[in-house]
Design a protein around this motif. Sequence first.
Motif, PDB file in Angstrom:
ATOM      1  N   PRO A  32      45.101  49.374  36.282  1.00 18.01           N
ATOM      2  CA  PRO A  32      45.715  50.824  36.455  1.00 18.01           C
ATOM      3  C   PRO A  32      46.878  50.827  35.717  1.00 18.01           C
ATOM      4  O   PRO A  32      47.272  52.129  35.249  1.00 18.01           O
ATOM      5  N   VAL A  33      47.817  50.016  35.727  1.00 21.42           N
ATOM      6  CA  VAL A  33      49.242  49.990  34.839  1.00 21.42           C
ATOM      7  C   VAL A  33      49.055  50.328  33.439  1.00 21.42           C
ATOM      8  O   VAL A  33      49.717  50.968  33.051  1.00 21.42           O
ATOM      9  N   LEU A  72      42.854  45.601  40.355  1.00 21.81           N
ATOM     10  CA  LEU A  72      43.687  46.665  41.413  1.00 21.81           C
ATOM     11  C   LEU A  72      45.180  46.946  40.791  1.00 21.81           C
ATOM     12  O   LEU A  72      45.743  48.051  41.089  1.00 21.81           O
ATOM     13  N   ILE A  73      45.643  45.919  40.090  1.00 19.31           N
ATOM     14  CA  ILE A  73      47.227  46.138  39.548  1.00 19.31           C
ATOM     15  C   ILE A  73      47.230  46.406  38.114  1.00 19.31           C
ATOM     16  O   ILE A  73      47.687  47.328  37.388  1.00 19.31           O
TER      17      ILE A  73
END
Lengths: 273, 383
Positions: free
Chosen positions: A182-183, A178-179
Amino acid sequence: MNRGFTWFNGVSLVLGFGFLYLPILLLIVYSFNESKLVTVWAGFSTKWYGALLENQGLLDAAWVTFRVAFVSSTVATILGLVAGLMLSRFGAFRGRVLFSGMIYAPLVMPEVITGLSLLLMFVAISFDRGFVTVTIAHITFSMCYVAVVVQSRLISFDRSIEEAAMDLGCPPGRTFLLITLPVIMPAIVSGWLLSFTLSLDDLVIASFTTGPGATTLPMKIYSQVRLGVTPEINAVSTILVGIVAVGVVIASVLAKRDEARRAQDERLAAAAP
Amino acid sequence: MTEAGGAPRHKTVEPWNDPGQSPYIQIAGVSKRFGAFVAVDNVSVDIFKGEFFALLGPSGCGKTTLLRMLAGFEEPSQGRIMLEGEDMSTVPPYQRPVNMMFQSYALFPHMTVESNIAFGLKQDRVPKDEIVRRVAEMIQLVQLDDFAKRKPHQLSGGQRQRVALARSLVKKPKMLLLDEPLGALDKKLREQTQFELMNIQEELGITFVIVTHDQEEAMTVSSRIAVMDHGRIIQVATPAEIYEYPNSRYVAEFIGDVNTLEGRITQLGTDFIEIKSAQAACRIRAGHGVEAPVGGAVWVAIRPEKLNISVTPPDDTSVNCMRGEVWDIGYLGNLSIYHVRLESGQMVTSCLTNQTRLVERAITWEDSVYLTWAPSSCVVLTG
């Protein structure tokens, strides 16, 4: 610094770019030649692009090339991502220097050596050469490019955002999905595009590792050129150049945009409330 | 954020002095070693419900490591951390009812302000309509109504700080940990935000633990301060006690400015002691006892604002009276600071509030002055 135009600047610009791009420009221009003779201009025509569609051998080779490029770049991206994570995340584990050296070595390894050693290995384990072996070979040399791109993104990655996610109740695995993912996605996409274009371009390693029925487009072009250059080859080469250029441009735009955004973040963070 | 309305703040509740109260968070004999380096060294402290507790110390004193152990990012090498009587030492961060506000704010760059704040609630599978309601509440609390749809990189530093605060409060944690939360803000905004933090803390009743190296910030916001040095807690007390009754030279010198004079005890009374100090060239009388024998080496700490400066001699010049020459004057607008060179060569500082507009100085450079103080306003320290 003198930013004005001078004759010296102008001439070096023209010479430099001419040196780099004149051959390619010539190839593109002659792909629109009416004449069958490559060196004689006889008016504009797109008929050689039409003729491409009739040439089953070239179309098959193109299809093989795209399949190889797609599969190999996807697998290389996954492996490169894992390697990049390992290099930037696991601190100074035993053998880290050796490992990172081995990841980067294929970048500077002569292609002939890579191709030959892969060929010897496939022969040694008597693996039938063809689509699978070309794909494996392409994964081998393109994953290091992905690893480099991903690692350089991860070095500037603020790990406290992962800690913040965990602090808010997100277990480590989900935090990665989730983190983290995507980054760093722009870096992953540009790594994928890079390995895709590398695979499209490759001639040497593919020649070593391929087998019957798995001729790639660069190989096909090379073998046809030995029988004489036809405008058809010019046409297919032009298309290839177009695809590669688009891929490289997208990859660098993604990387630039990511960088620009981070620079902007820093500027704003430094600004007043 | 919110206007200061209602009754003025009362800070008379002191659960740490009430033996009937049981501590909310117990840090019991906690140590943390990284290889041979001891970051936190056998720290024990109790924190009570609703406190605004500050860990104060210079960088590298172990305060952040202690905070990270409370959050669960580091496991203690020794000792236990208990929350409401339950051992938390080995519970991973994502299962602790504790939230943290990071120094870098650590906002998720690919999410809007709203999604940043909603993230924690989504992890707990809170029903959707409740998430929407609670996020809206938080956005209102930190006054970011116009920025809900923005991404972090479109916000200023102060706005990001508010998003980080809202995100860490939305889950109503049992304890909020703040790691240098105001470090990135400029001075004016920092002072304003300190009071907003105190208001929010009072409004929500959540226990706050803040890490800071800024002693003024710690003094302003906290109910109690733990002063740390080299991984140890040196003193835990209210801001006033820390300032007025430091237990060591380290604390006295770390919090505010102080003059320290070396001396030896000459007389121990029931409610006073007398000290002979070569540096002060006078007898010093202090109005409290001390755990030291006659003849023991001590330090006398006097705050600059408690040192009166005058050109006329007092009635008794033999006790608590030093003579010197004005060496330097600093004019700060509200205060004037006098650096005085004593006859022994020792420099001391005295400060005066400028109650009247400064037209002509009553005391000026190279004046011979007398420095006096009350026995009750100095502190005798043994270490």
